[in-house]
Design a protein around this motif. Structure first.
Motif, mmCIF file in Angstrom:
data_model
loop_
_atom_site.group_PDB
_atom_site.id
_atom_site.type_symbol
_atom_site.label_atom_id
_atom_site.label_comp_id
_atom_site.label_asym_id
_atom_site.label_seq_id
_atom_site.Cartn_x
_atom_site.Cartn_y
_atom_site.Cartn_z
ATOM 1 N N LEU A 80 0.831 -1.206 0.000
ATOM 2 C CA LEU A 80 0.000 0.000 0.000
ATOM 3 C C LEU A 80 0.867 1.259 0.000
ATOM 4 O O LEU A 80 0.544 2.259 -0.662
ATOM 5 C CB LEU A 80 -0.943 0.001 1.213
ATOM 6 C CG LEU A 80 -2.106 -0.990 1.159
ATOM 7 C CD1 LEU A 80 -2.882 -0.940 2.466
ATOM 8 C CD2 LEU A 80 -3.025 -0.688 -0.003
ATOM 9 N N TYR A 81 1.957 1.231 0.718
ATOM 10 C CA TYR A 81 2.862 2.386 0.771
ATOM 11 C C TYR A 81 3.483 2.661 -0.601
ATOM 12 O O TYR A 81 3.565 3.803 -1.034
ATOM 13 C CB TYR A 81 3.948 2.134 1.823
ATOM 14 C CG TYR A 81 4.960 3.259 1.888
ATOM 15 C CD1 TYR A 81 4.618 4.482 2.470
ATOM 16 C CD2 TYR A 81 6.242 3.111 1.349
ATOM 17 C CE1 TYR A 81 5.529 5.504 2.514
ATOM 18 C CE2 TYR A 81 7.141 4.147 1.392
ATOM 19 C CZ TYR A 81 6.796 5.347 1.986
ATOM 20 O OH TYR A 81 7.703 6.366 2.025
ATOM 21 N N THR A 82 3.928 1.635 -1.309
ATOM 22 C CA THR A 82 4.536 1.848 -2.627
ATOM 23 C C THR A 82 3.501 2.356 -3.631
ATOM 24 O O THR A 82 3.805 3.192 -4.488
ATOM 25 C CB THR A 82 5.176 0.546 -3.145
ATOM 26 O OG1 THR A 82 4.182 -0.488 -3.187
ATOM 27 C CG2 THR A 82 6.343 0.122 -2.285
ATOM 28 N N VAL A 83 2.255 1.869 -3.546
ATOM 29 C CA VAL A 83 1.198 2.351 -4.453
ATOM 30 C C VAL A 83 0.925 3.832 -4.186
ATOM 31 O O VAL A 83 0.776 4.639 -5.109
ATOM 32 C CB VAL A 83 -0.083 1.494 -4.292
ATOM 33 C CG1 VAL A 83 -1.258 2.135 -5.000
ATOM 34 C CG2 VAL A 83 0.148 0.089 -4.824
ATOM 35 N N ALA A 84 0.866 4.229 -2.924
ATOM 36 C CA ALA A 84 0.615 5.633 -2.565
ATOM 37 C C ALA A 84 1.769 6.518 -3.036
ATOM 38 O O ALA A 84 1.540 7.639 -3.523
ATOM 39 C CB ALA A 84 0.425 5.769 -1.062
ATOM 40 N N ALA A 85 3.006 6.053 -2.936
ATOM 41 C CA ALA A 85 4.162 6.838 -3.381
ATOM 42 C C ALA A 85 4.139 7.024 -4.895
ATOM 43 O O ALA A 85 4.471 8.100 -5.414
ATOM 44 C CB ALA A 85 5.467 6.156 -2.950
ATOM 45 N N GLN A 86 3.733 5.968 -5.623
ATOM 46 C CA GLN A 86 3.655 6.083 -7.081
ATOM 47 C C GLN A 86 2.565 7.076 -7.498
ATOM 48 O O GLN A 86 2.737 7.843 -8.440
ATOM 49 C CB GLN A 86 3.387 4.706 -7.704
ATOM 50 C CG GLN A 86 4.579 3.781 -7.655
ATOM 51 C CD GLN A 86 4.235 2.394 -8.184
ATOM 52 O OE1 GLN A 86 3.081 2.103 -8.469
ATOM 53 N NE2 GLN A 86 5.256 1.541 -8.306
ATOM 54 N N ASP A 87 1.421 7.064 -6.815
ATOM 55 C CA ASP A 87 0.343 8.024 -7.121
ATOM 56 C C ASP A 87 0.795 9.453 -6.856
ATOM 57 O O ASP A 87 0.495 10.362 -7.633
ATOM 58 C CB ASP A 87 -0.901 7.713 -6.280
ATOM 59 C CG ASP A 87 -1.631 6.471 -6.792
ATOM 60 O OD1 ASP A 87 -1.339 6.048 -7.928
ATOM 61 O OD2 ASP A 87 -2.494 5.955 -6.050
#
Length: 180
Positions: free
Chosen positions: A17-24
């Motif tokens: 979830l953290y990596t998805v939020a950083a990419q967004d």
């Protein structure tokens, strides 16, 4: 063991979830950079605005020149009409002198004298009208150009105004009353 497995699964899910939020977040920043106009575009817009203002200034200068030319034309017409009035008055005086010296002259000469006097009166009237219109034009031009109180822009006159108030309070001791 189940607890350890559940804890490891939770850590893996949180990391995902953290990596998805950083990419967004990085994708939003790139999109904002693309939407914002660049400095060169802003400079070009400013140049165009300056050019438009310079064109307006040139138009206003042309209007002032045309007004000056009209004023000069009116002054020339005034001078011409004054000269014509002076000549007509001289002719009328000469005709009146001739009419007075020869009592037995024809009725046609008397009509000429009357006609000349009427012409002189008409010329004086038109001369006065031209002089008044010239004075009005000069006055309006002078007022529009020399008024330091008003701001003139595209035919609109803005006159700033207002008032200034100075108020104070003095107390001898700490009283229980207030300013009303």
């Amino acid at each position: 063991m189940k607890r350890l497995f559940a804890l490891a699964l939770m850590v893996v899910l949180m990391g995902g979830l953290y990596t998805v939020a950083a990419q967004d977040a990085s994708g939003d920043a790139a999109a904002k950079k693309k939407k914002d106009p660049s400095v060169s575009q802003e400079l070009q817009l400013l140049r165009e605005a300056i050019e438009a203002q310079q064109k307006q200034i040139l138009n206003l200068a042309d209007q002032i020149q045309s007004r000056d030319q009209r004023i000069q034309q009116l002054e020339q017409r005034l001078d011409q009409s004054q000269a014509a009035a002076t000549q007509a008055q001289a002719k009328a005086d000469a005709a009146a002198a001739q009419a007075g010296s020869a009592v037995a002259q024809e009725a046609g000469q008397q009509q000429t004298v009357v006609a000349l006097k009427n012409d002189v009166a008409d010329l004086k009237t038109s001369n006065a009208n031209v002089a008044l219109s010239l004075q009005d034009t000069q006055k309006a031009t002078r007022e529009a150009a020399e008024s330091p109180i008003a701001l003139h822009y595209k035919g609109i006159t803005i006159t700033p105004g207002g008032f200034l108030a100075g108020e104070s309070v003095y107390r001898n001791r700490a009283l229980g009353s207030d300013i009303n």
